[in-house]
Design an enzyme around this catalytic site. Structure first.
Site, PDB file in Angstrom:
ATOM      1  N   ARG A  32       0.815  -1.231   0.000  1.00  0.00           N
ATOM      2  CA  ARG A  32       0.000   0.000   0.000  1.00  0.00           C
ATOM      3  C   ARG A  32       0.843   1.273   0.000  1.00  0.00           C
ATOM      4  O   ARG A  32       0.438   2.289  -0.547  1.00  0.00           O
ATOM      5  CB  ARG A  32      -0.907   0.012   1.239  1.00  0.00           C
ATOM      6  CG  ARG A  32      -1.876  -1.158   1.321  1.00  0.00           C
ATOM      7  CD  ARG A  32      -3.257  -0.734   0.877  1.00  0.00           C
ATOM      8  NE  ARG A  32      -4.214  -1.809   0.958  1.00  0.00           N
ATOM      9  CZ  ARG A  32      -5.120  -1.934   1.930  1.00  0.00           C
ATOM     10  NH1 ARG A  32      -5.163  -1.053   2.904  1.00  0.00           N
ATOM     11  NH2 ARG A  32      -5.985  -2.917   1.910  1.00  0.00           N
ATOM     12  N   ASP A 141     -16.847   9.180   6.425  1.00  0.00           N
ATOM     13  CA  ASP A 141     -15.682   8.304   6.290  1.00  0.00           C
ATOM     14  C   ASP A 141     -14.451   9.129   6.645  1.00  0.00           C
ATOM     15  O   ASP A 141     -14.466  10.355   6.510  1.00  0.00           O
ATOM     16  CB  ASP A 141     -15.559   7.763   4.859  1.00  0.00           C
ATOM     17  CG  ASP A 141     -14.699   6.501   4.796  1.00  0.00           C
ATOM     18  OD1 ASP A 141     -15.267   5.398   4.726  1.00  0.00           O
ATOM     19  OD2 ASP A 141     -13.453   6.618   4.835  1.00  0.00           O
TER      20      ASP A 141
HETATM   21  C1  LIG Z   1     -14.319  -1.897   4.461  1.00  0.00           C
HETATM   22  S1  LIG Z   1     -14.972  -0.284   4.294  1.00  0.00           S
HETATM   23  C2  LIG Z   1     -16.671  -0.563   4.771  1.00  0.00           C
HETATM   24  C3  LIG Z   1     -17.640   0.203   3.922  1.00  0.00           C
HETATM   25  C4  LIG Z   1     -19.105  -0.089   4.196  1.00  0.00           C
HETATM   26  N1  LIG Z   1     -19.473   0.253   5.533  1.00  0.00           N
HETATM   27  C5  LIG Z   1     -19.418  -1.535   3.920  1.00  0.00           C
HETATM   28  O1  LIG Z   1     -19.613  -2.308   4.861  1.00  0.00           O
HETATM   29  O2  LIG Z   1     -19.492  -1.921   2.750  1.00  0.00           O
HETATM   30  C6  LIG Z   1     -14.288   0.515   5.738  1.00  0.00           C
HETATM   31  C7  LIG Z   1     -14.289   2.030   5.639  1.00  0.00           C
HETATM   32  O3  LIG Z   1     -13.973   2.549   6.932  1.00  0.00           O
HETATM   33  C8  LIG Z   1     -13.213   3.716   6.765  1.00  0.00           C
HETATM   34  N2  LIG Z   1     -12.476   3.997   8.010  1.00  0.00           N
HETATM   35  C9  LIG Z   1     -11.364   3.389   8.473  1.00  0.00           C
HETATM   36  N3  LIG Z   1     -10.973   3.948   9.626  1.00  0.00           N
HETATM   37  C10 LIG Z   1     -11.868   4.911   9.912  1.00  0.00           C
HETATM   38  C11 LIG Z   1     -12.005   5.858  10.963  1.00  0.00           C
HETATM   39  N4  LIG Z   1     -11.127   5.915  11.988  1.00  0.00           N
HETATM   40  N5  LIG Z   1     -13.047   6.719  10.926  1.00  0.00           N
HETATM   41  C12 LIG Z   1     -13.941   6.677   9.898  1.00  0.00           C
HETATM   42  N6  LIG Z   1     -13.857   5.824   8.871  1.00  0.00           N
HETATM   43  C13 LIG Z   1     -12.826   4.953   8.875  1.00  0.00           C
HETATM   44  C14 LIG Z   1     -12.316   3.411   5.576  1.00  0.00           C
HETATM   45  O4  LIG Z   1     -11.844   4.592   4.954  1.00  0.00           O
HETATM   46  C15 LIG Z   1     -13.243   2.590   4.700  1.00  0.00           C
HETATM   47  O5  LIG Z   1     -13.843   3.377   3.693  1.00  0.00           O
END
Ligand SMILES: C[S@@+](CC[C@H](N)C(=O)[O-])C[C@H]1O[C@@H](n2cnc3c(N)ncnc32)[C@H](O)[C@@H]1O
Length: 289
Positions: A32, A141
């Site tokens: 990454r 996000d």
């Molecule tokens: C795997 S995706 C899940 C997306 C959606 N909720 C789903 O289940 O399909 C996880 C998301 O969490 C976000 N994320 C990670 N750490 C975070 C944080 N500390 N605060 C807010 N969002 C975060 C990432 O940027 C990513 O877009």
């Protein structure tokens, strides 16, 4: 990258995003952050980590955090949470909020928008019942990059083929070449905002429904416990929390309890906090079509 540098990076990511990087994820760091090294002309990971250590490279810090997030998502992911929305939560709050006609929904890790847009399309299906209601759908996000894509609402062929029922694709998307754009109407229903879950989010106010799916899995136990504690505050006494298929509150928090009838659906555990103790209707799920 030696062990000390890995530790610096681990601490940095934990403090900035909550991401708990375990030693077995070294390969992930290399794949990454390699492109980030190239973009910032840093040559090696060691140089990148040295830059992070001096604490003055704001743009680099943001890029590193975003590169390390996993943004996997798709329309109607896992199906059941959206069947629950349509068949359980909407009927429940149409009844419970009939006097205020106000509904607040929060998608707490929205990634590129497929999750909040899936909810928006279901709200659109229920538009007749929601006439005269104020419905807010806030999608947040940590990553501004994914939020830009979410706001644009443009998806490729592969993305619209993953989980999106053909009826909803025909109804809400227009095709331009190999891109599909979601309608202005659906886009305007979602308020996208940048928000870091490990920081205070009390300013968002209180919600009736929170979808917080597939993000807590990346956090360690104390961080999960803290986020759950604050999610409980952000949820109305009779509100509902929906987690991802592999997520649980068991052994992490006693702020929520599982609704045994529906996988992934949680309500507040404290009987006093649950106030009027809304009796939970238990319809069978007809499902999104
Ligand atoms: C795997 S995706 C899940 C997306 C959606 N909720 C789903 O289940 O399909 C996880 C998301 O969490 C976000 N994320 C990670 N750490 C975070 C944080 N500390 N605060 C807010 N969002 C975060 C990432 O940027 C990513 O877009």
């Amino acid at each position: 990258m030696n062990d000390i540098e890995f530790e610096v990076l681990r601490n940095f990511l934990k403090a900035r995003s909550g991401l708990a990087l375990t030693p077995d994820k070294r390969y992930l760091v290399e794949s990454r952050l390699g492109p980030v090294c190239t973009r910032f002309k840093l040559g090696t990971l060691s140089r990148l980590i040295a830059e992070l250590k001096n604490g003055r490279a704001i743009e680099l810090e943001k890029t590193v955090v975003e590169a390390m997030t996993t943004n996997e998502t798709f329309f109607f992911r896992d199906k059941v949470p959206f069947d629950i929305f349509q068949d359980v939560l909407l009927p429940r709050y149409l009844k419970e909020r009939a006097s205020t006609k106000r509904l607040r929904i929060w998608c707490a890790a929205a990634s590129t928008g497929q999750e909040p847009y899936s909810l928006a399309m279901l709200l659109n299906d229920a538009a007749a019942k929601l006439a005269g209601w104020s419905v807010e759908l806030i999608a947040t996000d940590i990553s501004t990059e994914v939020l830009e894509k979410a706001k644009a609402g443009i998806y490729n062929q592969f993305e619209v083929q993953r989980g999106l029922p053909i009826r909803l694709m025909m109804k809400h998307f227009t095709n331009t070449g190999d891109q599909w754009r979601i309608s202005r109407e659906i886009r305007s229903m979602v308020d996208f905002r940048q928000l870091n879950l490990i920081q205070d989010f009390s300013r968002l106010g209180q919600f009736d429904i929170i979808y917080c799916r597939n993000v807590l899995i990346y956090f360690d136990l104390p961080t999960k416990t803290d986020v759950f504690r604050r999610l409980a505050k952000a949820l109305a006494p009779d509100g509902s929390l929906v987690l991802g298929a592999s997520e649980t509150v068991l052994g992490i928090t006693d702020a929520f309890t599982l609704d045994p009838a529906y996988r992934g659906l949680y309500v507040k555990a404290d009987p006093k906090a649950a106030g009027a103790q809304v009796p939970l209707a238990r319809p069978a799920l007809a499902g999104v079509r």
